[in-house]
Design a protein around this motif. Structure first.
Motif, PDB file in Angstrom:
ATOM      1  N   HIS A  70       0.851  -1.185   0.000  1.00  0.00           N
ATOM      2  CA  HIS A  70       0.000   0.000   0.000  1.00  0.00           C
ATOM      3  C   HIS A  70       0.892   1.241   0.000  1.00  0.00           C
ATOM      4  O   HIS A  70       1.969   1.226   0.589  1.00  0.00           O
ATOM      5  CB  HIS A  70      -0.867  -0.070   1.273  1.00  0.00           C
ATOM      6  N   VAL A  89      -5.707  -8.566   2.219  1.00  0.00           N
ATOM      7  CA  VAL A  89      -5.034  -7.315   2.546  1.00  0.00           C
ATOM      8  C   VAL A  89      -4.823  -7.369   4.045  1.00  0.00           C
ATOM      9  O   VAL A  89      -5.772  -7.592   4.799  1.00  0.00           O
ATOM     10  CB  VAL A  89      -5.904  -6.108   2.161  1.00  0.00           C
ATOM     11  N   PHE A 114      -1.648  -1.420  -5.894  1.00  0.00           N
ATOM     12  CA  PHE A 114      -2.511  -0.385  -5.304  1.00  0.00           C
ATOM     13  C   PHE A 114      -2.404   0.892  -6.130  1.00  0.00           C
ATOM     14  O   PHE A 114      -1.341   1.169  -6.716  1.00  0.00           O
ATOM     15  CB  PHE A 114      -2.041  -0.058  -3.883  1.00  0.00           C
ATOM     16  N   GLY A 118      -4.327   4.559  -2.650  1.00  0.00           N
ATOM     17  CA  GLY A 118      -4.451   3.339  -1.871  1.00  0.00           C
ATOM     18  C   GLY A 118      -5.897   2.925  -1.664  1.00  0.00           C
ATOM     19  O   GLY A 118      -6.191   2.063  -0.854  1.00  0.00           O
ATOM     20  N   LEU A 121      -7.444  -1.432  -5.621  1.00  0.00           N
ATOM     21  CA  LEU A 121      -6.426  -2.450  -5.828  1.00  0.00           C
ATOM     22  C   LEU A 121      -6.765  -3.128  -7.142  1.00  0.00           C
ATOM     23  O   LEU A 121      -7.924  -3.426  -7.403  1.00  0.00           O
ATOM     24  CB  LEU A 121      -6.495  -3.469  -4.681  1.00  0.00           C
ATOM     25  N   TRP A 137     -11.080  -2.233  -2.193  1.00  0.00           N
ATOM     26  CA  TRP A 137     -10.642  -3.363  -1.360  1.00  0.00           C
ATOM     27  C   TRP A 137     -11.165  -3.297   0.056  1.00  0.00           C
ATOM     28  O   TRP A 137     -11.338  -4.324   0.698  1.00  0.00           O
ATOM     29  CB  TRP A 137      -9.125  -3.499  -1.387  1.00  0.00           C
ATOM     30  N   ARG A 138     -11.448  -2.104   0.579  1.00  0.00           N
ATOM     31  CA  ARG A 138     -11.943  -2.059   1.960  1.00  0.00           C
ATOM     32  C   ARG A 138     -13.319  -2.694   2.057  1.00  0.00           C
ATOM     33  O   ARG A 138     -13.661  -3.342   3.032  1.00  0.00           O
ATOM     34  CB  ARG A 138     -12.017  -0.620   2.470  1.00  0.00           C
TER      35      ARG A 138
END
Length: 1578
Positions: A70, A89, A114, A118, A121, A137-138
């Motif tokens: 990241h 991750v 990334f 960030g 991804l 991605w979160r």
């Protein structure tokens, strides 16, 4: 005897030697804390060089092959290989998972990167299309996906200076991608003349659209935009594997073993040649390919270099001649040899890379290495620690001195590889086992002279052990035989008695009584490669082909013993050994050629276990219990046993029907041309249901906000008002509902059903409207649901083999996270009320604690001594307290995964529990409701459910005392209880119990009869009861009687005083209809009694049909059998009397129809024309010309099980195997009649009966155990309410032909004309080329072209010819009207018009007559619409033709663009194959609706600004021409097309539709609809 539980000690990963340099690149970085992150095998490693410490990330279950850091350099993303690979991750500081991304790639994840912020991804898969996927991605959500390239992609990078741009490179290509909406659009890099087309291995982006890339021949290619600008030749001697950009510039590493540093303009700074280093071990360079750099990372003045040979160097820039070697491992080839020193903490390994290495287990370092001539396959150290013997692949073995690695002796007596060698405990002999099926014995003192040979095996030798006195040797071989020999002669020992006394010095054999338990119950004998016993602690460690290290008790005698498992090695582990003092376990991986060192943690008191360091719990959480069944678990309760067997699989799911109908229609085209009878005018409305699903569901009963009671049975959600004794129904499901949960505000209900792709509906208990429908994740069914405390999330568990858990944002219909739950059945899921990211699941032999991580969930098993089956669970008064009820009647009290204590609560399983403000209430199989204080210290009060305490207002009778309790809920001063017997009871806190709802118990309900002149009916079921129900408004069960056997049919006598009941054992009885006491009974048949009927009039005769193919006729008065009807060949299903009582008609299961004379039973043959004239007293048969229209198109698959003609002989009701109830107009002549259809029963409807005055229809459902009462609404007072369900199986084609234009348009096949490679085959001249050369006098006076003379001059310049300038589109003649509609619009209050032709969108200014163009489409545009909302002025959406819907550049797409600036706002790639034929914006302008030209005419709704698909559904079997949103709505739209109009609603992520109904207009036909407009309601 032997303890089969898992051992209490455990292993903790302490060190990993090695680095994955082979087949990977760019996988080595500095984190923000200046630690080094890389991976080896299946482990992410964070290495602190200053303190020489390692931390491990163990979230993967297979080889990791890609890694990205990241931009903030704390988080790491890693991707793995596997059938269903995922990306983790994780945090490099805590080594805990932050997010899991899964369900997109197959085979593996080759590259990761990334973006600059960030937030996103990008990942590249190893599948055949090398799919590229961009993730948020979160949230674990896919933003866009597209096929990457036909060949391997080696590197991908975000352009750090331009948002939403990416570059990927690989075999013979480089591609430049732009991300817009949900579309990734590639442009191939143009190599041109500047450089050769070749494989690009790595890349880095710089500013001003410049991209640097490393090529296979060692050149660096510099790109500007998509064109190759220049090359830096010979940057490296051969392929450049890695390129790393940092503030100072770029670092590259190549196959030539050099690292080069470049400044920001790619001017060379310096070279670091790693081949020159003293630490680089030149020795083995002769036989390997030389040093090859696979990864570089430049950070400040430090450079990290990873090589193909599993070495990591650190170079300080100003002292670059002295690279420092910080990590080494074995390189190419498999690693098999492992030995430990007998008195020092040393481990020796030898590999196919021909090196032997000695590792210090205390310093975690390599202390010596030596290269041999041959690949090494095994090793052993002599008992005094002086000699090291190595067995080679070529059949020789070598002995070295450990001290200085000098050779003592080299002997070659065999041709095949030496697989195992061991020194005897007294140090005198060396046994050498080879693949030549023999073991040679050598004498150490006689300079290794051969003194014996063991030749009993007929397969290669795999393992050997010496006895402590050095007199015996045991061997294992490849055929799975264990043999024993006397030493040193090598004579085989056959007398097994001597052996019982032998003590073994070591145990490394996989066969033998002591290690029986290491084998799973059904496994191949070769999949455990190595074992080693620790006699001191009585534990055994094993290594297998699946990359698992297991810890078991020793001796381990019974198969399938419990173990602790540890993941880390990804593929097969070849060898495992304890260190000399049993402090460590060393394991070595074959293909991952890594050495793992595990710390052995002996048993500790559980007190300390609560304070384990985070690192330790992680390793321990990977130690799952083993898979085998435990014999020490108490026998499972019979009820639970039954329930775990239920699979709810169906032969035919309702989702399959449209397809099946299409298949069958082909056969029946001819019949469908006939004019068919209309559906009847009258209809049904569900009025009341007797039944509650308690036998296999739990906790499915609640009070709503208004004090009504909500529960479910069959396919219906029921809201019951206990004051008025009325019910309201949610009818959105089409198959059994299996679970129900209530929103914390008690106003919304969630229900989950059975289905191939089963759905969850969230609906409003007041309006009974669906708020959201969640689909697409659970196969077979949904077995449990739970809302979060804030009501925003919903957790669900599926019935598939993995019991998938899904966490939803239910209002949006979005899946937040999903994960395989457990192999065993899950009974309950609960979301933590304090932390909505945590949840628990409990079920058969497990309790798991989950934490959401991005798109996945991380689960840990609760640690309890022996695993119990959990039936229910709730959270307590703080976030870490959990209480669960077990199948043995205990309550387990948990604190954060640890079991604190258990409390005995019930006899038998605890099925339900409910948390109160101050305490808990539980219910169990023992029929007792218990109230507890808030710590389960004491029981405050118990209520026993007994007949004696039943209050007078009850709606029925309790069948037995203390019924098993399956659901409990509190509210409104009462406790609500649901039982296994299908009763719902309300317990007053002071004691009296009121029975509110009642149905049959488990077992099918078949027998149904209505009373000849009272509003009563009788039912008889497989649950062995006969019941009488009141159909008047009191809706209660009047009487019940238990029978010896279940029954399948019943019938009232014509005067209503007697009731005949046919039982399943071939007997029947006649009982008094009021008291249910026996009058007479007979038992003449063996098979089931299938139908029973009294003759009309006085009811003198009784006809009894059985599965034995006979109908017996009895005289009721004299109670004698007077006749038998013979002649049928199959089991009899239905029978009816004629009005005179002289004739019987009979149906059999083979669809045959017979007639018999009564009472003698002589068979008659009656022509069809005559049958229609006969006056039948009742019609319940399903065969004959007067009912041939009731059989559906798919009658091969589904049976019509029952029918009943109303007493006025106008309406015939039928029930069938799919749970449909249909009404037909009688007589139903001609095939496939039209009907009205109602869904409420889930599986098959077994019986339907009209009441005596036709006001009600009563239906019995087979497996759903319920009795439904429908009100019959005649034509007059049916308001024109939207009828749920009217249709025919075949849309008839009797409505005249099409207009020829419509027919033509319907048949157009849009094939894609522009494929990405050749831009349109050139036939004819393109319109804008024709326009370019008109004769001069025709040219319009104002021209935007350049004046001609200049143009001629520029082309004639003698030197290098300039390329011709791009053509500019100037004017387009034409408009596409032949097959499109609604595609001309005004813009800007009428100043401009917009339309399209070919692949161009055109804006024509009416005042200046200038055209401007939108030319981003790659193929013909088929539809266009304007956004009417003032927030989005001039926003246009256009849809185009395409080929397959695979999200590649050629699949159909919708572009949303600004009509004035021509800027693309979003591109939506669709799964509509062939093209998009209609688009429409919603009222707020935020949603876009599109219709596909694919065979299913899919409808899709998009959030066009994000490029996110909201919902998608098959639209109709025939072409849809237009679909438009209502002008005032974001959730309602209408689609029209060939012979249909459909009204659609968007609920969450699901689309629900109703067909337009014409039945209220006389003789109206459904025509082909071509357009739609909306009016105001007067």
């Amino acid at each position: 005897m032997a303890d089969r539980t898992a051992p209490n000690c455990h292993l903790r990963l302490e060190w990993v030697y090695g680095y994955r340099g082979h087949q990977c690149r760019n996988n080595l970085y500095y984190t923000a804390a200046k630690e080094i992150v890389y991976f080896v095998a299946g482990v992410g490693v964070v290495y602190n060089t200053r303190e020489h410490k390692q931390k491990f990330y163990l979230g993967h279950n297979d080889d990791i092959i890609s890694l990205a850091l990241h931009p903030e350099r704390v988080l790491v993303a890693t991707g793995q290989v596997g059938k269903e690979p995922y990306i983790c991750v994780w945090d490099s500081y805590t080594v805990q998972t932050v997010s899991i991304l899964k369900d997109v790639h197959t085979h593996g994840i080759a590259c990761l990167a990334f973006d600059l912020e960030g937030q996103c991804l990008v990942s590249v898969g190893l599948d055949s299309k090398n799919t590229i996927c961009v993730w948020d991605w979160r949230r674990g959500k896919v933003l866009a996906a597209a096929p990457g390239h036909t060949d391997r992609i080696f590197d991908i990078s975000w352009d750090l200076y331009q948002p939403s741009k990416l570059v990927s490179c690989g075999v013979k290509h480089i591609k430049f991608w732009s991300l817009c909406g949900n579309a990734l659009t590639p442009k191939r890099g143009v190599f041109g003349k500047t450089g050769d087309l070749q494989t690009i291995l790595c890349l880095a982006c710089a500013k001003d659209e410049v991209t640097y890339s490393g090529a296979l021949n060692g050149d660096i290619y510099v790109w500007k935009g998509i064109n190759l600008m220049r090359t830096v030749q010979g940057a490296h001697g051969s392929g450049i594997f890695s390129m790393n950009a940092c503030e100072e510039g770029f670092a590259t590493g190549g196959r030539d073993g050099c690292v080069r540093l470049w400044d920001l303009n790619f001017k060379p700074i310096t070279v670091i040649d790693l081949r020159e280093t003293d630490q680089g071990y030149k020795v083995r360079r002769e036989n390997s390919r030389g040093l090859s750099v696979r990864s570089v990372c430049w950070r400040g003045d430090h450079i990290l270099v990873g090589t193909q040979d599993s070495e990591i160097f650190e170079v300080v820039v100003h002292d670059r001649t002295k690279p420092f070697l910080i990590m080494q491992g074995h390189c190419e080839g498999e690693l098999w040899a492992l030995a430990v020193h007998p008195s020092k903490p040393l481990a020796m390994t030898g590999s196919d890379d021909r090196s032997v290495r000695i590792w210090s287990l205390i310093d975690h370092a390599l202390i010596a290495r030596c290269n041999m001539e041959e690949p090494i396959r095994c090793a052993a150290v002599s008992t005094d620690g002086i000699h090291l013997a190595l067995g080679m692949k070529d059949g020789s073995f070598t002995v070295l001195r450990v001290r200085d690695m000098t050779e003592v002796v080299h002997i070659k007596d065999r041709k095949e590889a030496i697989h195992e060698l061991k020194y005897s405990p007294d140090g005198a002999h060396l046994a050498v086992g080879s693949n030549d099926n023999s073991v040679d014995i050598y004498s150490v003192v006689q300079r290794y002279k051969k003194v014996g040979e063991c030749i009993g095996s007929n397969s290669f030798i795999t393992h050997m052990d010496w006895s402590t006195d050095s007199k015996f040797l045991q061997t294992n071989d490849g055929s799975g035989r264990r043999l024993l020999y006397r030493m040193p002669s090598g004579k085989e020992v056959t007398n097994r008695e001597e052996l019982k006394l032998v003590q073994w010095a070591s145990w490394t054999c996989v066969l033998g009584p002591e290690v029986n338990g290491i084998w799973p119950k059904y496994s191949d004998i070769n999949d455990i490669n190595s074992v080693d016993a620790n006699f001191n602690n009585q534990v055994l460690v094993t290594a297998d082909d699946y990359g698992l290290v297991k810890l078991l008790r020793y001796p381990c005698i019974k198969k399938g013993a419990k173990c602790k498992k540890y993941l880390g090695h990804s593929a097969h582990i070849t060898n495992v050994r304890w260190s000399h003092d049993y402090q460590w376990v060393i394991t070595i991986g074959g293909a991952d050629h890594s050495v793992f060192q595990w710390k052995f943690v002996p048993e500790r008191k559980s007190k300390e276990a609560l304070h384990i360091a985070p690192q330790e719990t992680l390793a321990d959480s990977n130690s799952e219990e083993s898979d085998s069944d435990q014999s020490d678990v108490p026998e499972m309760d019979s009820e639970i046993e039954q329930e775990t067997q239920l699979t709810y699989r169906r032969q035919v799911y309702k989702e399959d029907l449209p397809q099946l109908k299409e298949q069958c229609k082909e056969k029946h085209r001819a019949t469908s041309m006939k004019k068919r009878e209309r559906a009847p005018g009258s209809g049904l409305k569900l009025h009341f249901i007797h039944g509650y699903r308690g036998y296999d569901c739990r906790s499915n009963l609640f009070y709503t906000q208004t004090g009504e009671i909500v529960y479910h049975v069959a396919a219906v959600g029921i809201v019951y008002n206990r004051q008025q004794n009325t019910q309201r129904f949610y009818m959105g499901h089409d198959d059994d509902i299996l679970c129900l949960a209530i929103h914390p505000l008690k106003d919304f209900i969630a229900t989950g059903q059975v289905g191939r792709d089963s759905s969850i509906h969230i609906w409003d208990a007041e309006t009974l409207k669906p708020m959201s429908v969640l689909k697409g994740f659970h196969q077979l069914g949904v077995c449990t649901l739970d809302f979060s405390a804030d009501g925003k999330r919903l957790a669900s568990v599926g019935l598939d083999d993995n019991h998938t858990i899904v966490l939803w944002d239910w209002r949006k219909g979005e899946k937040l996270s999903a994960m395989c739950g457990s192999k065993e059945k899950v009974f309950v899921v609960k979301i933590n009320p304090y932390l909505p990211d945590k949840l628990i699941t409990a079920g058969v032999k497990h309790m798991k604690f989950w934490q959401k991580a991005g798109g996945g969930l991380i689960g840990r098993k609760g640690s309890m001594g022996k695993t119990e089956t959990m039936m229910c669970a709730v959270y307590g008064w703080s976030e870490e307290m959990v209480f669960s009820g077990t199948c043995t009647g205990d309550i387990c009290i948990w604190r954060d995964m640890f079991l604190m204590k258990t409390v005995k609560a019930h006899d038998g399983p605890v099925f339900s529990m409910h948390a109160l403000e101050k305490g808990f209430v539980t219910g169990g199989k023992d029929g007792i409701v218990a109230l507890w204080d808030d710590t389960f210290e004491r029981c405050l009060k118990t209520y026993a459910i007994k007949r004696a305490v039943l209050a007078p207002g009850s709606k029925g009778l309790l069948l037995e005392d203390n019924p098993s309790i399956r659901a409990i809920s509190l509210g409104h001063g009462h406790i609500l209880v649901g039982t296994k017997n299908g009763e719902i009871l309300e317990v007053d806190k002071s004691g009296p119990i009121t029975l509110l709802v009642q149905g049959h118990m488990e077992g099918e309900v078949w027998g149904l009869a209505t009373h000849p002149h009272l509003p009563l009916c009788a039912t008889v079921s497989d649950d062995r009861t006969l019941r009488i129900w009141d159909l008047s408004p009191s809706h209660c069960m009047l009487a019940v009687r238990k029978l010896r056997k279940g029954g399948r049919c019943c019938c009232f006598s014509p005067d209503g005083k007697a009731l005949a009941v046919g039982l399943n054992d071939g007997s029947f009885l006649i009982v008094n209809a009021d008291t249910l006491e026996d009058l007479v009974s007979f038992h003449h048949r063996k098979d089931i009694i299938t139908d029973i009927k009294f003759s009309p009039g006085s009811g003198k005769y009784l006809a009894v049909a059985s599965g034995d193919t006979f109908v017996d006729i009895y005289n009721v008065m004299s109670s004698k059998r007077v006749g038998v009807c013979k002649g049928c060949l199959n089991s009899i299903t239905h029978l009816d009397w004629d009005r005179r009582g002289k004739l019987l008609q009979v149906n059999t299961s083979a669809k045959e129809q017979f007639f018999f004379e009564a009472p003698r039973g002589k068979q008659q043959t009656i022509p069809a024309a005559e049958v229609e004239k006969i006056d039948w007293s009742m019609w319940t048969c399903v065969l004959g010309t007067s009912v041939e229209g009731v059989w559906p198109v798919i009658s091969e698959i589904t049976e019509v099980t029952s029918a009943c003609l109303s007493n006025d002989k106008k309406v015939l009701a039928t029930g069938d195997d799919l749970g449909y109830i249909k009404l037909f107009r009688y007589p139903v002549k001609g095939k496939f009649a039209k009907f009205k259809r109602y869904v409420a029963h889930s599986t098959h409807v077994t019986n339907v009966r009209w009441t005596h005055e036709d006001s009600l229809l009563v239906t019995a459902g087979g497996g759903d155990t319920c009795l439904m009462i429908w009100a019959h609404e005649p034509e007059t007072h049916r308001e024109l309410r939207q009828c749920d369900s009217e249709e025919s199986d075949i849309e008839s084609e009797d409505d005249g032909g099409y207009d020829s234009d419509v027919t033509k348009e319907n048949e157009i096949n849009y094939t894609i004309k522009a494929l990405s490679t050749n831009m349109r085959p050139m036939t004819g001249v393109k319109p804008h080329l024709q326009l370019k050369e008109p004769s001069v006098d025709e040219r319009p006076p104002v021209s935007r072209a350049l004046p001609q003379p200049e143009k001629l001059q520029t082309n004639n310049v003698g030197k290098k010819k300039r390329p011709i300038d791009d053509l500019v589109l100037e004017l387009v003649f034409g408009y596409r009207g032949n097959d499109c509609r609604n595609n001309v619009h005004y813009l800007n209050e009428g100043a401009d018009i917009i339309y399209h032709t070919a692949s161009v969108g055109i804006v024509l200014n009416l005042t200046t007559s200038c055209q401007s163009f939108y030319v981003e489409h790659s193929d013909d545009i088929l539809c266009l619409t304007i956004n009417q909302h003032p927030k989005f002025p001039n926003v246009v959406a256009t849809g185009q033709v395409g080929d397959a819907g695979d999200m590649s550049a050629t699949s159909p797409s919708i572009h949303v663009w600004d009509a004035m600036t021509k800027q693309t706002l979003s591109v939506l790639r669709c799964f509509h194959s062939s093209g998009v034929c209609s688009v429409s914006f919603s009222a707020t302008g935020k949603l876009l609706l599109s219709v596909g030209l694919d065979s299913e005419h899919t409808l899709t709704i998009w959030k066009w600004q994000e490029g996110a698909k909201v919902a998608s559904r098959i639209g109709h079997t025939q072409r849809i021409f237009v679909a438009e949103f209502r002008p005032d709505s974001d959730t309602h739209f209408v689609s029209v097309g060939i012979k249909h109009v459909r009204f659609w609603t968007l609920a969450g992520r699901a689309l629900l539709s109703k067909k337009g109904v014409l039945s209220s207009i006389e003789d109206a036909h459904m025509q082909t609809m071509l357009s739609v407009a909306f009016g105001a309601v007067p």
